[in-house]
Design a protein around this motif. Structure first.
Motif, PDB file in Angstrom:
ATOM      1  N   VAL A  48       0.835  -1.203   0.000  1.00 34.44           N
ATOM      2  CA  VAL A  48       0.000   0.000   0.000  1.00 34.44           C
ATOM      3  C   VAL A  48       0.871   1.254   0.000  1.00 34.44           C
ATOM      4  CG1 VAL A  48      -0.358   0.309   2.500  1.00 34.44           C
ATOM      5  CG2 VAL A  48      -2.151   0.957   0.902  1.00 34.44           C
ATOM      6  N   ILE A  49       2.017   1.194   0.648  1.00 36.04           N
ATOM      7  CA  ILE A  49       2.965   2.317   0.570  1.00 36.04           C
ATOM      8  C   ILE A  49       3.459   2.463  -0.864  1.00 36.04           C
ATOM      9  CG2 ILE A  49       5.236   3.159   1.279  1.00 36.04           C
ATOM     10  CD1 ILE A  49       3.141   3.507   3.444  1.00 36.04           C
ATOM     11  N   GLY A  50       3.743   1.335  -1.521  1.00 37.29           N
ATOM     12  CA  GLY A  50       4.157   1.385  -2.922  1.00 37.29           C
ATOM     13  C   GLY A  50       3.097   2.006  -3.810  1.00 37.29           C
ATOM     14  N   ALA A  51       1.835   1.680  -3.575  1.00 43.31           N
ATOM     15  CA  ALA A  51       0.745   2.256  -4.366  1.00 43.31           C
ATOM     16  C   ALA A  51       0.647   3.764  -4.151  1.00 43.31           C
ATOM     17  CB  ALA A  51      -0.573   1.578  -3.990  1.00 43.31           C
ATOM     18  N   LEU A  52       0.845   4.191  -2.920  1.00 38.40           N
ATOM     19  CA  LEU A  52       0.827   5.631  -2.623  1.00 38.40           C
ATOM     20  C   LEU A  52       1.985   6.349  -3.318  1.00 38.40           C
ATOM     21  CD1 LEU A  52      -0.081   5.365   1.158  1.00 38.40           C
ATOM     22  CD2 LEU A  52      -1.483   6.512  -0.585  1.00 38.40           C
ATOM     23  N   VAL A  53       3.148   5.726  -3.341  1.00 42.07           N
ATOM     24  CA  VAL A  53       4.303   6.316  -4.039  1.00 42.07           C
ATOM     25  C   VAL A  53       4.017   6.439  -5.534  1.00 42.07           C
ATOM     26  CG1 VAL A  53       6.716   5.913  -4.688  1.00 42.07           C
ATOM     27  CG2 VAL A  53       5.980   5.570  -2.314  1.00 42.07           C
ATOM     28  N   MET A  54       3.353   5.427  -6.112  1.00 42.78           N
ATOM     29  CA  MET A  54       2.971   5.497  -7.523  1.00 42.78           C
ATOM     30  C   MET A  54       2.100   6.726  -7.793  1.00 42.78           C
ATOM     31  SD  MET A  54       2.058   1.488  -8.337  1.00 42.78           S
ATOM     32  CE  MET A  54       1.293   1.890  -9.937  1.00 42.78           C
ATOM     33  N   LEU A  55       1.123   6.959  -6.916  1.00 44.72           N
ATOM     34  CA  LEU A  55       0.255   8.127  -7.082  1.00 44.72           C
ATOM     35  C   LEU A  55       1.049   9.424  -6.916  1.00 44.72           C
ATOM     36  CD1 LEU A  55      -3.200   7.637  -5.313  1.00 44.72           C
ATOM     37  CD2 LEU A  55      -2.674   7.648  -7.752  1.00 44.72           C
ATOM     38  N   LYS A  84       4.147  10.086  -7.407  1.00 44.79           N
ATOM     39  CA  LYS A  84       5.068  10.349  -8.515  1.00 44.79           C
ATOM     40  C   LYS A  84       4.364  10.522  -9.851  1.00 44.79           C
ATOM     41  CE  LYS A  84       9.142   8.031  -6.577  1.00 44.79           C
ATOM     42  NZ  LYS A  84      10.189   6.996  -6.798  1.00 44.79           N
ATOM     43  N   GLY A  85       3.040  10.407  -9.843  1.00 47.50           N
ATOM     44  CA  GLY A  85       2.295  10.571 -11.086  1.00 47.50           C
ATOM     45  C   GLY A  85       2.460   9.408 -12.042  1.00 47.50           C
ATOM     46  N   LEU A  86       2.804   8.226 -11.515  1.00 49.76           N
ATOM     47  CA  LEU A  86       3.008   7.058 -12.367  1.00 49.76           C
ATOM     48  C   LEU A  86       1.699   6.387 -12.746  1.00 49.76           C
ATOM     49  CD1 LEU A  86       6.070   5.524 -10.489  1.00 49.76           C
ATOM     50  CD2 LEU A  86       6.081   6.981 -12.513  1.00 49.76           C
ATOM     51  N   ALA A  87       0.641   6.743 -12.033  1.00 50.41           N
ATOM     52  CA  ALA A  87      -0.688   6.205 -12.336  1.00 50.41           C
ATOM     53  C   ALA A  87      -1.738   7.137 -11.758  1.00 50.41           C
ATOM     54  CB  ALA A  87      -0.847   4.807 -11.747  1.00 50.41           C
ATOM     55  N   ARG A  88      -2.915   7.139 -12.385  1.00 46.01           N
ATOM     56  CA  ARG A  88      -4.045   7.898 -11.861  1.00 46.01           C
ATOM     57  C   ARG A  88      -4.831   7.015 -10.897  1.00 46.01           C
ATOM     58  NH1 ARG A  88      -7.691   8.219 -15.140  1.00 46.01           N
ATOM     59  NH2 ARG A  88      -6.876   6.763 -16.718  1.00 46.01           N
ATOM     60  N   LYS A  89      -5.437   7.623  -9.899  1.00 46.80           N
ATOM     61  CA  LYS A  89      -6.198   6.836  -8.931  1.00 46.80           C
ATOM     62  C   LYS A  89      -7.322   6.070  -9.629  1.00 46.80           C
ATOM     63  CE  LYS A  89      -8.599   6.948  -4.502  1.00 46.80           C
ATOM     64  NZ  LYS A  89      -9.775   6.150  -4.894  1.00 46.80           N
ATOM     65  N   PRO A  96       2.096  -3.258  -6.465  1.00 42.55           N
ATOM     66  CA  PRO A  96       2.729  -1.933  -6.613  1.00 42.55           C
ATOM     67  C   PRO A  96       4.254  -1.941  -6.548  1.00 42.55           C
ATOM     68  CG  PRO A  96       0.760  -1.738  -5.304  1.00 42.55           C
ATOM     69  CD  PRO A  96       0.962  -3.217  -5.526  1.00 42.55           C
ATOM     70  N   THR A  97       4.836  -2.702  -5.628  1.00 44.47           N
ATOM     71  CA  THR A  97       6.297  -2.712  -5.557  1.00 44.47           C
ATOM     72  C   THR A  97       6.906  -3.334  -6.805  1.00 44.47           C
ATOM     73  OG1 THR A  97       6.258  -4.801  -4.312  1.00 44.47           O
ATOM     74  CG2 THR A  97       6.373  -2.754  -3.035  1.00 44.47           C
ATOM     75  N   SER A  98       6.213  -4.306  -7.407  1.00 46.20           N
ATOM     76  CA  SER A  98       6.702  -4.890  -8.656  1.00 46.20           C
ATOM     77  C   SER A  98       6.632  -3.868  -9.777  1.00 46.20           C
ATOM     78  CB  SER A  98       5.882  -6.134  -9.022  1.00 46.20           C
ATOM     79  OG  SER A  98       6.115  -7.170  -8.100  1.00 46.20           O
ATOM     80  N   PHE A  99       5.573  -3.067  -9.791  1.00 44.77           N
ATOM     81  CA  PHE A  99       5.485  -2.008 -10.789  1.00 44.77           C
ATOM     82  C   PHE A  99       6.671  -1.057 -10.646  1.00 44.77           C
ATOM     83  CE2 PHE A  99       4.475   2.262 -12.101  1.00 44.77           C
ATOM     84  CZ  PHE A  99       3.878   2.096 -13.340  1.00 44.77           C
ATOM     85  N   LEU A 100       6.950  -0.632  -9.429  1.00 47.06           N
ATOM     86  CA  LEU A 100       8.029   0.327  -9.210  1.00 47.06           C
ATOM     87  C   LEU A 100       9.393  -0.240  -9.603  1.00 47.06           C
ATOM     88  CD1 LEU A 100       6.835   1.735  -5.761  1.00 47.06           C
ATOM     89  CD2 LEU A 100       6.833   2.963  -7.951  1.00 47.06           C
ATOM     90  N   LYS A 101       9.579  -1.549  -9.438  1.00 48.08           N
ATOM     91  CA  LYS A 101      10.868  -2.172  -9.739  1.00 48.08           C
ATOM     92  C   LYS A 101      11.008  -2.617 -11.191  1.00 48.08           C
ATOM     93  CE  LYS A 101      11.348  -4.106  -5.061  1.00 48.08           C
ATOM     94  NZ  LYS A 101      11.320  -5.376  -4.277  1.00 48.08           N
ATOM     95  N   VAL A 133       6.168   6.913 -20.605  1.00 48.42           N
ATOM     96  CA  VAL A 133       5.365   6.426 -19.479  1.00 48.42           C
ATOM     97  C   VAL A 133       5.329   4.903 -19.488  1.00 48.42           C
ATOM     98  CG1 VAL A 133       3.084   6.426 -18.392  1.00 48.42           C
ATOM     99  CG2 VAL A 133       3.907   8.485 -19.557  1.00 48.42           C
ATOM    100  N   ALA A 134       5.557   4.301 -18.345  1.00 44.34           N
ATOM    101  CA  ALA A 134       5.406   2.850 -18.217  1.00 44.34           C
ATOM    102  C   ALA A 134       3.938   2.569 -17.934  1.00 44.34           C
ATOM    103  CB  ALA A 134       6.288   2.315 -17.095  1.00 44.34           C
ATOM    104  N   ASP A 135       3.221   2.151 -18.945  1.00 43.60           N
ATOM    105  CA  ASP A 135       1.765   2.013 -18.866  1.00 43.60           C
ATOM    106  C   ASP A 135       1.375   0.542 -18.990  1.00 43.60           C
ATOM    107  OD1 ASP A 135      -0.963   2.091 -19.079  1.00 43.60           O
ATOM    108  OD2 ASP A 135      -1.014   3.287 -20.908  1.00 43.60           O
ATOM    109  N   ILE A 136       1.088  -0.111 -17.851  1.00 45.10           N
ATOM    110  CA  ILE A 136       0.700  -1.516 -17.860  1.00 45.10           C
ATOM    111  C   ILE A 136      -0.818  -1.688 -17.935  1.00 45.10           C
ATOM    112  CG2 ILE A 136       2.774  -2.233 -16.620  1.00 45.10           C
ATOM    113  CD1 ILE A 136       0.957  -2.525 -14.084  1.00 45.10           C
ATOM    114  N   TRP A 137      -1.521  -0.584 -18.138  1.00 40.48           N
ATOM    115  CA  TRP A 137      -2.976  -0.639 -18.227  1.00 40.48           C
ATOM    116  C   TRP A 137      -3.472  -0.652 -19.677  1.00 40.48           C
ATOM    117  CZ3 TRP A 137      -0.267   1.993 -14.554  1.00 40.48           C
ATOM    118  CH2 TRP A 137      -0.487   1.624 -13.229  1.00 40.48           C
TER     119      TRP A 137
END
Length: 401
Positions: free
Chosen positions: A160-167, A169-174, A192-197, A207-211
């Motif tokens: 959940v901390i990783g998900a917050l960091v993603m938000l 840093k603007g790496l994903a929209r909520k 989320p931590t896998s996304f960041l790594k 942009v790294a866009d996995i969506w």
């Protein structure tokens, strides 16, 4: 019954909601702040979020963690059901259709990361139906609930901390942060931590866009495997025949030997072909996911890299087999799955505790018959004058409870 009774009380649910809000502000927020998350981002992430008490593997306040009676994840259930032709056929036919469509992209990905296109496609298909699967949950609802109430709180707290960091840093929209019931995101189903790594921008848009980006999705999967040590040029494994003279208790990633040595013991490929020459001197490992009640394999270190994506033996086997079918045409395993997997998870856990009392290392009494449990069963059977099957059944559970 106790859980249902607890949840039926509005006052109890309100109490948990209040405890959750207090936990967010007093416990989680300071850690999020220390990781560079702003209060604005934190509040936006959890706006309107309440604990989802329908998620599995939760331990409510005042209750004690217990092994679930039933298994929620298909990856740890019946092997025969997991490899149903309808399921794997959809992945392999879909993978072949996309192998041509994205051929240049997959070739570029394999050149850069060393991971074959069939493996990447099989993971994509299994995880999200090639991006078509509906992923319904709010990631912050799932991750927040599990960080607050799950049996593995610390793991989900990190996520959940990783998900917050993603938000932050603007790496994903909520709005895009939809997840599975386990908190996995996007087409590759990254935590989320896998996304960041591991998430990468492969289409060059910055942009790294996995969506919504197929190149980014495929390359991110390959990068994940490469980061965990995928060995370029080696296969994932081979279906084999294991003679009775070779104990099923020799299974496991810590009992490897040269593939040529396995061959000298009488282990041979079901196809009748010899093992590839370049594999003979390399290390291989015996894998018998259903013990003597199903197909057997000699796998390479790449199999265990696949397990880094999902820790289930059946999952890694599904991906390897699916990749083979995408590349070489549909065919089932030569060995057939016996009637296994019908035990309650809680019964398997009781059996594991019995083995632990006898000094066996079963990998933890979690109700999941992994390789340490399987080979412990085989050793126990041999010591008691039984032919080793290396898989739990009702008789073994009764004897060891």
């Amino acid at each position: 019954m106790l859980l249902l009774s607890f949840l039926s009380s509005p006052a109890s649910a309100q109490s948990i909601d209040a405890q959750f809000r207090a936990w967010l502000e007093q416990d989680l927020w300071p850690e999020a702040k220390a990781n560079g998350v702003s209060k604005k981002t934190f509040d936006a992430a959890f706006s309107g979020v309440t604990p989802n008490l329908k998620l599995p593997d939760l331990v409510l306040p005042g209750q004690k963690a217990e092994t679930p009676k039933k298994q929620h994840q298909a990856e740890f259930g019946s092997p025969g059901s997991y490899f149903a032709e309808k399921t794997i056929g959809a992945v392999t036919s879909g993978g072949r259709a996309r192998a041509g469509r994205y051929g240049k992209t997959l070739a570029a990905i394999e050149k850069q990361y060393g991971v074959p296109g069939g493996v990447v496609l099989a993971i994509w298909g299994r995880e999200s139906g090639f991006g078509a699967a509906k992923i319904p949950y709010d990631a912050f609802e799932v991750l927040g609930t599990k960080a607050f109430l799950a049996t593995r709180k610390e793991m989900f707290r990190t996520e959940v901390i990783g998900a917050l960091v993603m938000l932050e840093k603007g790496l994903a929209r909520k709005a895009a942060m939809k997840s599975s019931w386990a908190g996995a995101l996007g087409q590759p189903q990254f935590l989320p931590t896998s996304f960041l790594k591991h998430a990468v921008d492969f289409d060059g848009d910055g942009v790294a866009d996995i969506w919504s980006s197929t190149p980014d999705t495929l390359a991110s999967i390959a990068n994940y495997l490469a980061d965990y040590g995928w060995v370029k040029g080696r296969d994932w494994g081979f279906e084999v025949k294991v003679p009775a003279s070779v104990s099923c208790a020799l299974e496991g990633p810590d009992r490897g030997r040269a593939i040529s040595e396995w061959a000298s013991l009488g282990v041979e490929r079901v196809s009748g072909k010899p093992f590839p020459r370049h594999e003979l001197k390399a290390e291989g490992f015996l894998l018998m996911p259903a013990g003597r009640n199903g197909p057997a394999f000699i796998v390479t270190p790449n199999f265990y890299v696949l397990k880094e994506y999902n820790e289930s033996d059946l999952y890694a086997l599904f991906i390897g087999h699916g990749a083979d079918r995408i590349a070489g045409g549909d065919r089932q395993f030569s060995g057939r799955w016996g009637k296994v997997g019908g035990l309650y998870r809680s019964d398997v856990a009781a059996m594991q505790r019995g083995l632990e009392k006898l000094g066996y290392d079963v990998g933890g009494a979690d109700g999941l018959p992994g390789f340490k449990t399987r080979r412990s069963i085989g050793d126990w059977q041999a010591r008691n004058g039984e032919a080793p099957t290396c898989f739990p059944d009702a008789g073994i559970v009764k004897a060891l409870r």
